[in-house]
Design an enzyme around this catalytic site. Structure first.
Site, PDB file in Angstrom:
ATOM      1  N   HIS A  59     -38.274 -17.971  -4.891  1.00 57.65           N
ATOM      2  CA  HIS A  59     -38.621 -18.984  -5.906  1.00 57.65           C
ATOM      3  C   HIS A  59     -39.201 -18.350  -7.173  1.00 57.65           C
ATOM      4  O   HIS A  59     -40.102 -18.897  -7.802  1.00 57.65           O
ATOM      5  CB  HIS A  59     -39.621 -20.003  -5.342  1.00 57.65           C
ATOM      6  CG  HIS A  59     -39.111 -20.767  -4.165  1.00 57.65           C
ATOM      7  ND1 HIS A  59     -38.270 -21.859  -4.294  1.00 57.65           N
ATOM      8  CD2 HIS A  59     -39.297 -20.605  -2.833  1.00 57.65           C
ATOM      9  CE1 HIS A  59     -37.972 -22.327  -3.092  1.00 57.65           C
ATOM     10  NE2 HIS A  59     -38.576 -21.590  -2.191  1.00 57.65           N
ATOM     11  N   ASN A  85     -37.915 -28.757  -0.752  1.00 54.54           N
ATOM     12  CA  ASN A  85     -36.644 -28.338  -1.339  1.00 54.54           C
ATOM     13  C   ASN A  85     -35.860 -29.574  -1.769  1.00 54.54           C
ATOM     14  O   ASN A  85     -36.184 -30.694  -1.359  1.00 54.54           O
ATOM     15  CB  ASN A  85     -35.813 -27.524  -0.346  1.00 54.54           C
ATOM     16  CG  ASN A  85     -36.283 -26.081  -0.234  1.00 54.54           C
ATOM     17  OD1 ASN A  85     -36.887 -25.537  -1.150  1.00 54.54           O
ATOM     18  ND2 ASN A  85     -35.999 -25.459   0.894  1.00 54.54           N
ATOM     19  N   TYR A 104     -46.750 -17.939   3.293  1.00 53.06           N
ATOM     20  CA  TYR A 104     -47.045 -18.412   1.938  1.00 53.06           C
ATOM     21  C   TYR A 104     -48.421 -17.974   1.441  1.00 53.06           C
ATOM     22  O   TYR A 104     -48.525 -17.407   0.351  1.00 53.06           O
ATOM     23  CB  TYR A 104     -46.880 -19.935   1.864  1.00 53.06           C
ATOM     24  CG  TYR A 104     -45.453 -20.354   1.584  1.00 53.06           C
ATOM     25  CD1 TYR A 104     -44.422 -20.032   2.477  1.00 53.06           C
ATOM     26  CD2 TYR A 104     -45.117 -21.054   0.448  1.00 53.06           C
ATOM     27  CE1 TYR A 104     -43.110 -20.399   2.232  1.00 53.06           C
ATOM     28  CE2 TYR A 104     -43.798 -21.425   0.186  1.00 53.06           C
ATOM     29  CZ  TYR A 104     -42.805 -21.096   1.081  1.00 53.06           C
ATOM     30  OH  TYR A 104     -41.509 -21.445   0.815  1.00 53.06           O
TER      31      TYR A 104
END
Length: 566
Positions: free
Chosen positions: A60, A133, A347
């Site tokens: 991303h 998403n 993450y």
């Protein structure tokens, strides 16, 4: 302060003192001589310049975003005690980031790829993230495969070429992992090239567990739908803009907000009871499957309105850090989806690497209840949100035992860094499903109480999860593929796509797969899609100018090899 009350801006060093010489000037040993190390203005300027880039996101990397406002239109208190979803009319500010998935920071934002859509809610109780998403499914369902999958979307280790030049690696991976075909059918259809971030759906994909005041659990997936519908480009339009305007979507959204537009989305949940999950044909932990809307209808609960552009891209978009760990606030728990479980670690870990161990103390990542002054980033547009995001507006102050480290902006003063019984300690603990603040975690834990509590929790969990876990391989196994993996993408192609969309899918796949430098990969791509529909496979083979040989799932598996699951 503003206007006449504001102090003048003065060119200064980072320590705050004014610099009395020309900002472009430097100290020299003599008029034509070398620079002097004692010129701390020069050293500070160069040293900071050398460090002014943080590593781009591994995934991303290319993206942009803006500020938004959330409003709860319908209470979800029957399925969760999560604080933001209780009282109708509740509003809070936030920041959203839109992105491509596998591409680099400098790549075009109209290319064929899934889009990430991450929403950060600055609630009074703490930060709450949705890390979504723009498709309801994903390529994989085994958490450990995520790094390997992303590697195949990046540049070749030998020649450093991307899939814009050679797509062999891309298709080699996907055709060996058949569970990817549902996502690929979406991605090579219209949704792979959205024409506007403001007109693009987003989905949790993962299943989450919502827990209510009665400790009852409901499986939930979240959908965000734009009011104007999901707008897309054709492949030709997207490719043209990729060359002419590589920042097209970012520029479009910035201009929309600058011109006063306020794009809006509606938020929905799909819900499934534990009994329904046990009877569901697929596993609720399988990220490659959807929940049919006829069986599990959408239930609206809120709206999201894009409100204004950020003031500084680096501060508010590049430094913002999202994580599904922040989805799991009190009242919401993760499911056993292994990709979700892997993301819960990955993450926050990538943000520690990218931004530093104290990344959550940066203003854009700082909760409103951290207990220190926070300059509002929302003073110019959110009438419903407090102009000052200060600790005095929050129901409780944040406190924990994390201390020190690089870039520590708020070290919690003299608070103890352990559970303390000393007089200066005033830390209380909140019961997660009510408003009481107690000292219930101070003192001893008795072994008898611990055993009773564990036995009760285990009994409640075991019977249900035995059924759920039977739908998908776990433990030390990689999930296997079956005809069930073909049912939903086949229905998407045969029953949802019209003739024009089917033709578009063939053209998009052929255009991409034709770049493969490996002829056998082209053959496999045609057979991969032929598992969905024989005519589809044949049409792709014709487009790739190769003979088509139809195979069933067993024959397909034999052609690429059958691996052990353990």
């Amino acid at each position: 302060m503003s206007g006449e009350d504001a102090p003048p801006q003065v060119y200064s060093l980072e320590n705050g003192f004014p610099y009395s010489h020309h900002p472009y000037g430097a100290q020299l040993a003599r008029p034509d001589g070398p620079l002097l190390v004692q010129d701390f203005h020069l050293i500070e300027s160069l040293a900071h310049f050398d460090r002014e880039r943080v590593p781009e996101r591994v995934v991303h990397a290319k993206g942009g975003g803006c500020r938004f406002e959330f409003e709860l239109t319908d209470s979800l208190s029957d399925i969760t005690f999560a604080a933001p979803y209780q009282k109708v009319g509740y509003k809070c500010p936030g920041i959203v980031r839109f992105s491509t998935v596998g591409r680099e920071s400098g790549s075009p934002d109209t290319v064929r790829d899934p889009r990430g859509v991450s929403w950060k809610f600055y609630t009074e109780w703490g930060n709450h993230d949705w890390v979504f998403n723009n498709t309801p499914v994903f390529f994989i369902r085994d958490g450990l495969q995520f790094p390997h999958f992303i590697h195949t979307q990046k540049r070749d280790p030998q020649n450093h070429l991307s899939q814009d030049t050679d797509t062999a690696i891309f298709w080699d991976y996907l055709t060996q992992n058949l569970e990817s075909i549902h996502q690929i059918t979406y991605m090579f259809g219209p949704r792979g090239t959205p024409s506007s971030w403001a007109d693009m759906s987003s989905y949790s994909g993962h299943t989450f567990k919502f827990i209510n005041e009665k400790n009852e659990m409901t499986y939930v997936q979240i959908h965000v739908r734009p009011e104007n519908g999901f707008k897309t480009f054709t492949a030709a339009e997207a490719n043209k803009l990729a060359g002419e305007s590589p920042d097209y979507n970012q520029a479009k959204l910035f201009t929309q907000l600058q011109n006063g537009e306020r794009p809006k989305y509606n938020c929905y949940v799909q819900t499934m009871t534990p009994k329904q999950a046990e009877e569901f044909r697929y596993s609720v932990n399988d990220l490659t499957k959807i929940w049919p809307h006829k069986e599990f209808p959408l239930r609206k609960f809120g709206t999201l309105t894009l409100t204004e552009n950020v003031t500084n891209y680096f501060e508010e978009i590049e430094q913002i850090a999202f994580s599904p760990t922040n989805t799991c606030i009190p009242g919401i728990e993760p499911s056993n989806d292994t990709v979700l479980q892997a993301r819960l670690f990955s993450y926050p870990d990538t943000q520690r690497h990218r931004l530093g161990g104290n990344y959550q103390q940066l203003p854009v990542n700082r909760p409103r209840n951290m207990g220190c002054p926070v300059v509002s980033m929302f003073s110019s547009g959110l009438s419903s949100a407090e102009a000052n995001i200060g600790a005095n507006k929050c129901p409780h102050l944040l406190s924990n035992f994390q201390r020190d480290g690089p870039q520590c902006l708020y070290n919690k003063g003299s608070e103890p860094n352990y559970i303390s019984s000393l007089p200066k300690a005033n830390l209380k603990y909140k019961n997660l499903n009510n408003n009481d603040y107690t000292e219930k975690f101070t003192g001893l834990v008795l072994d008898e109480d611990m055993r009773k509590n564990m036995a009760k929790q285990e009994a409640e969990r075991a019977a249900h999860e035995k059924i759920i876990n039977g739908k998908i391989n776990e433990y030390y196994y990689k999930s296997g593929v079956s005809e069930m993996d073909l049912e939903q993408p086949r229905a998407l192609y045969e029953k949802v796509f019209d003739d024009e969309t089917k033709k578009m899918l063939v053209e998009n796949v052929v255009a991409h797969a034709s770049l493969s430098s490996a002829p056998h990969i082209k053959v496999r791509v045609s057979q991969y899609f032929g598992l969905l529909n024989r005519d589809l496979g044949a049409a792709i083979a014709e487009g790739l100018k190769i003979p088509y040989e139809h195979v069933d799932l067993e024959g397909y598996a034999r052609s690429i090899g059958v691996a052990s699951s353990a």
